[in-house]
Design an enzyme around this catalytic site. Sequence first.
Site, mmCIF file in Angstrom:
data_model
loop_
_atom_site.group_PDB
_atom_site.id
_atom_site.type_symbol
_atom_site.label_atom_id
_atom_site.label_comp_id
_atom_site.label_asym_id
_atom_site.label_seq_id
_atom_site.Cartn_x
_atom_site.Cartn_y
_atom_site.Cartn_z
ATOM 1 N N LYS A 124 41.480 37.896 37.972
ATOM 2 C CA LYS A 124 40.462 36.654 38.093
ATOM 3 C C LYS A 124 39.313 37.605 37.026
ATOM 4 O O LYS A 124 38.108 37.665 36.306
ATOM 5 C CB LYS A 124 40.230 35.966 39.173
ATOM 6 C CG LYS A 124 38.538 35.452 38.839
ATOM 7 C CD LYS A 124 37.744 35.293 40.449
ATOM 8 C CE LYS A 124 36.638 36.331 40.098
ATOM 9 N NZ LYS A 124 34.712 35.716 41.645
ATOM 10 N N ASP A 142 38.887 30.811 39.607
ATOM 11 C CA ASP A 142 38.457 30.880 40.616
ATOM 12 C C ASP A 142 38.211 29.975 41.878
ATOM 13 O O ASP A 142 38.992 29.521 41.708
ATOM 14 C CB ASP A 142 36.912 31.413 40.231
ATOM 15 C CG ASP A 142 36.016 30.091 40.033
ATOM 16 O OD1 ASP A 142 36.775 28.806 39.575
ATOM 17 O OD2 ASP A 142 35.232 30.299 39.378
#
Length: 215
Positions: A124, A142
């Site tokens: 991420k 996310d």
Amino acid sequence: MATKAEISHAEKIFSVLKKEYPDVKSALNYSSPFQLLIATILSAQCTDERVNIVTKILFKKYQKPEDFIKTGTEELEKDIYSTGFYRQKAKSIKRCCQALVEEYSGKVPADFGALNKLPGVGRKTASVVAGNAFGIPAIAVDTHVKRLSNLMGFIESDDPEKIEFKLKELLPEKDWIKSSHLLAIHGRNICIARRPKCLQCAVGNLCPSFNPANV
């Protein structure tokens, strides 16, 4: 591989979201790839708003990797305390900065693979930095992206990596970076966890999770 129907469904939803949020961008404040890297590490399990409050002061004190390395751990923990999980984050930041100095002369590498290998940096964070700092096509998954991807029927999975690759199948590469921001801002503004505003949702007619009782 994604089916034509799945791709069409995704295209319709993102077409509406693009019109709804034409100027969407990262919610984190930063002025360099290094600042974005640190801010993204701090954003784990923390709101972007809180991170921005912390980094407004933090980036005046710590301007380069060496500044984080030479500062005592307890002092750094105190400086980032309000972002939560401050001990682990301080450790990750110090290890990451050490690697930047030792392997990249203090510069953030403009390469997804290299970013992903940095200590304390997962897919991420690597995707956020690669996409937003360097324009490398990437999708950062996310909590908002994960939740909305399931609610909107793109996938049934809690695995961030599976969600990332599914979205990459559904969307053209040119839309990968923006897609994360579109889902995140829609998740914050309308499709709020536990209290979604379905009747105010611009893609409500396209969403399989639409519930008219959610106002």
